[in-house]
Design an enzyme around this catalytic site. Structure first.
Site, PDB file in Angstrom:
ATOM      1  N   GLY A 123     -40.854  12.743  21.622  1.00 57.54           N
ATOM      2  CA  GLY A 123     -40.665  14.004  20.458  1.00 57.54           C
ATOM      3  C   GLY A 123     -42.185  14.863  21.621  1.00 57.54           C
ATOM      4  O   GLY A 123     -42.016  16.064  20.967  1.00 57.54           O
ATOM      5  N   GLY A 125     -39.931  16.494  23.441  1.00 60.26           N
ATOM      6  CA  GLY A 125     -39.538  18.272  23.793  1.00 60.26           C
ATOM      7  C   GLY A 125     -39.423  19.480  22.918  1.00 60.26           C
ATOM      8  O   GLY A 125     -39.821  19.588  21.921  1.00 60.26           O
ATOM      9  N   CYS A 128     -37.402  19.178  19.567  1.00 58.32           N
ATOM     10  CA  CYS A 128     -36.844  18.540  19.024  1.00 58.32           C
ATOM     11  C   CYS A 128     -38.208  18.487  17.884  1.00 58.32           C
ATOM     12  O   CYS A 128     -39.016  18.953  18.277  1.00 58.32           O
ATOM     13  CB  CYS A 128     -37.794  16.709  19.709  1.00 58.32           C
ATOM     14  SG  CYS A 128     -38.676  15.303  19.593  1.00 58.32           S
ATOM     15  N   THR A 130     -38.640  15.238  15.960  1.00 54.92           N
ATOM     16  CA  THR A 130     -38.913  14.017  15.542  1.00 54.92           C
ATOM     17  C   THR A 130     -40.671  13.597  15.006  1.00 54.92           C
ATOM     18  O   THR A 130     -41.008  13.045  14.637  1.00 54.92           O
ATOM     19  CB  THR A 130     -38.709  13.454  17.483  1.00 54.92           C
ATOM     20  OG1 THR A 130     -37.891  12.806  17.507  1.00 54.92           O
ATOM     21  CG2 THR A 130     -39.065  11.520  17.045  1.00 54.92           C
ATOM     22  N   GLY A 184     -34.924  19.916  29.665  1.00 51.60           N
ATOM     23  CA  GLY A 184     -33.828  21.368  29.036  1.00 51.60           C
ATOM     24  C   GLY A 184     -34.259  23.009  28.710  1.00 51.60           C
ATOM     25  O   GLY A 184     -34.376  23.470  29.337  1.00 51.60           O
ATOM     26  N   MET A 211     -30.247  17.831  20.890  1.00 54.25           N
ATOM     27  CA  MET A 211     -29.031  17.634  20.399  1.00 54.25           C
ATOM     28  C   MET A 211     -28.864  16.339  18.896  1.00 54.25           C
ATOM     29  O   MET A 211     -27.447  16.109  18.584  1.00 54.25           O
ATOM     30  CB  MET A 211     -28.851  15.947  21.560  1.00 54.25           C
ATOM     31  CG  MET A 211     -28.648  17.144  23.108  1.00 54.25           C
ATOM     32  SD  MET A 211     -27.279  18.079  22.526  1.00 54.25           S
ATOM     33  CE  MET A 211     -25.666  17.170  22.375  1.00 54.25           C
ATOM     34  N   SER A 212     -30.194  16.592  18.422  1.00 56.80           N
ATOM     35  CA  SER A 212     -30.185  15.891  16.822  1.00 56.80           C
ATOM     36  C   SER A 212     -30.048  17.265  15.990  1.00 56.80           C
ATOM     37  O   SER A 212     -30.860  16.655  14.739  1.00 56.80           O
ATOM     38  CB  SER A 212     -31.172  14.989  16.540  1.00 56.80           C
ATOM     39  OG  SER A 212     -31.251  13.478  17.927  1.00 56.80           O
ATOM     40  N   SER A 230     -32.409  15.270  10.531  1.00 55.51           N
ATOM     41  CA  SER A 230     -31.846  16.084  11.652  1.00 55.51           C
ATOM     42  C   SER A 230     -33.244  15.677  12.303  1.00 55.51           C
ATOM     43  O   SER A 230     -34.696  16.063  11.528  1.00 55.51           O
ATOM     44  CB  SER A 230     -31.812  17.353  11.714  1.00 55.51           C
ATOM     45  OG  SER A 230     -32.401  18.962  11.838  1.00 55.51           O
ATOM     46  N   SER A 256     -46.193  24.289  45.991  1.00 63.89           N
ATOM     47  CA  SER A 256     -47.278  24.833  45.838  1.00 63.89           C
ATOM     48  C   SER A 256     -48.201  24.029  45.572  1.00 63.89           C
ATOM     49  O   SER A 256     -49.488  23.385  45.546  1.00 63.89           O
ATOM     50  CB  SER A 256     -47.542  26.378  45.338  1.00 63.89           C
ATOM     51  OG  SER A 256     -47.849  27.725  45.370  1.00 63.89           O
TER      52      SER A 256
HETATM   53  P1  5GP Z   1     -37.819  19.699  27.501  1.00 61.49           P
HETATM   54  O1  5GP Z   1     -37.477  20.418  29.013  1.00 61.49           O
HETATM   55  O2  5GP Z   1     -36.412  20.869  26.993  1.00 61.49           O
HETATM   56  O3  5GP Z   1     -39.310  20.214  26.661  1.00 61.49           O
HETATM   57  O4  5GP Z   1     -36.734  18.142  27.072  1.00 61.49           O
HETATM   58  C1  5GP Z   1     -35.678  18.194  27.217  1.00 61.49           C
HETATM   59  C2  5GP Z   1     -35.302  16.895  26.060  1.00 61.49           C
HETATM   60  O5  5GP Z   1     -35.795  16.899  25.267  1.00 61.49           O
HETATM   61  C3  5GP Z   1     -34.560  15.988  26.198  1.00 61.49           C
HETATM   62  O6  5GP Z   1     -33.955  15.411  27.611  1.00 61.49           O
HETATM   63  C4  5GP Z   1     -34.901  14.607  25.455  1.00 61.49           C
HETATM   64  O7  5GP Z   1     -34.640  14.250  25.964  1.00 61.49           O
HETATM   65  C5  5GP Z   1     -35.264  15.352  24.589  1.00 61.49           C
HETATM   66  N1  5GP Z   1     -34.202  16.215  23.195  1.00 61.49           N
HETATM   67  C6  5GP Z   1     -33.355  16.937  23.309  1.00 61.49           C
HETATM   68  N2  5GP Z   1     -32.346  17.282  21.884  1.00 61.49           N
HETATM   69  C7  5GP Z   1     -33.285  16.754  21.381  1.00 61.49           C
HETATM   70  C8  5GP Z   1     -33.339  16.712  19.921  1.00 61.49           C
HETATM   71  O8  5GP Z   1     -32.730  16.914  19.161  1.00 61.49           O
HETATM   72  N3  5GP Z   1     -34.237  16.174  19.098  1.00 61.49           N
HETATM   73  C9  5GP Z   1     -35.359  15.296  19.746  1.00 61.49           C
HETATM   74  N4  5GP Z   1     -36.035  14.309  19.590  1.00 61.49           N
HETATM   75  N5  5GP Z   1     -35.113  14.804  21.185  1.00 61.49           N
HETATM   76  C10 5GP Z   1     -34.003  16.144  21.950  1.00 61.49           C
END
Ligand code: 5GP
Length: 287
Positions: A123, A125, A128, A130, A184, A211-212, A230, A256
């Site tokens: 959760g 991301g 994300c 979730t 990401g 991706m979800s 979703s 740094s």
């Molecule tokens: P960020 O670096 O963007 O904060 O997080 C990247 C991570 O978010 C990804 O590696 C993956 O684990 C997670 N993530 C990517 N897409 C989704 C999504 O649609 N739903 C959720 N719950 N997590 C995602």
């Protein structure tokens, strides 16, 4: 009866790293390269342990080429065809990665079941949802501290996955004990990302989505299945050009951090880390 765990759990935004005595004369002296031998597969890895997330927007072959120049790797997304793979790949040594989890007991379970590297994060991301859709999650800094402790006790490794929004967060994830950090959103919007540049109100943007998300599920699975919701967002991020400058910014920040806490190598960063709890990370005057 449901239990309430009242222990304080922290996120990257809740802490800063305390500066420490340092004998380093220049940031260029800092070595960010790590070498790991994985517990179960016995494969050896050497590189700068930052990974581009396996999202179809950022985890592209184009991104992998640039990342490889900096000894970093890209978790290529799973939607390329076999033909596209054949054109791109040579030999890839295999190690087994599993996840995502956020508790020490699950890390131990997965390592003892044969996994080498455990992905930590539920959760955090940037795209994300979730935590909103399910109410499930765990503050990422605490998850990393607890999961690294369990993994390292078994000679396993962890990836801190998600929740980093700036180079300082990447440093905090390593400081907390992550062996690898997966990003990401910080790599979104570049030339090496999939998708067109869109012009909107005189500004250039690129699409970035979970991706979800509806977007990803429509693209790859014909829509969101009825039995699930979703759990990802679709956002427009400013177009940021070549990813090279972003990479240098992250690596420069990390070097740094190491000089501020007196770590000559990335390997020493978590040993040199003392987190201090803060109520504000930086000045908001010009935010
Ligand atoms: P960020 O670096 O963007 O904060 O997080 C990247 C991570 O978010 C990804 O590696 C993956 O684990 C997670 N993530 C990517 N897409 C989704 C999504 O649609 N739903 C959720 N719950 N997590 C995602």
């Amino acid at each position: 009866m449901p239990r309430v765990d009242a222990d304080l759990k922290l996120d990257f935004k809740d802490v800063l790293l305390r500066p420490k005595r340092s004998s380093l004369k220049s940031r260029s002296e800092v070595d960010l390269t790590r070498t790991f031998t994985f517990r179960n597969s016995k494969q050896t890895y050497t590189g700068i342990p930052i990974i581009v997330a396996n999202m179809d927007t950022v985890g592209t072959f184009e991104m992998a080429v640039v990342m490889a120049k900096h000894a970093m790797f890209t978790a290529i997304h799973k939607h390329y065809s076999l033909e596209e793979w054949k054109l791109f790949a040579a030999n890839h040594p295999e190690c087994l990665e599993a996840g995502n989890v956020v508790t020490g007991e699950m890390v131990e379970e997965l390592i003892l079941s044969g996994a080498d590297i455990i992905k930590v994060g539920i959760g955090p991301g940037s795209v994300c949802t979730t935590r909103i859709k399910t109410g499930v999650g765990y503050p990422q800094l605490s998850a990393v501290i607890e999961c690294a402790d369990s993994a390292h006790g078994l000679k396993g490794h962890i990836i801190s996955d998600g929740g980093c929004s700036c180079p300082g967060d990447v440093a905090k994830a390593f400081g907390a004990g992550a062996d690898f950090v997966m990003l990401g959103g910080m790599f979104a919007g570049h030339d090496q990302c999939a998708g067109e540049i869109i012009e909107k109100n005189g500004k250039k943007v690129k699409l970035f989505y979970g991706m979800s998300s509806d977007t990803a599920m429509k693209k790859h699975s014909g829509g969101v299945a009825e039995y699930r919701a979703s759990e990802g967002r679709t956002v427009e991020v400013p177009y940021r050009g070549d990813v090279e400058l972003t990479i240098l910014d992250i690596l420069g920040g990390l070097r740094s951090t190491c000089t501020y806490v007196g770590a000559a190598k990335l390997k020493e960063l978590s040993r040199r880390t003392t987190f201090i709890r803060v109520t504000q990370q930086h000045s908001q005057v010009f935010s």
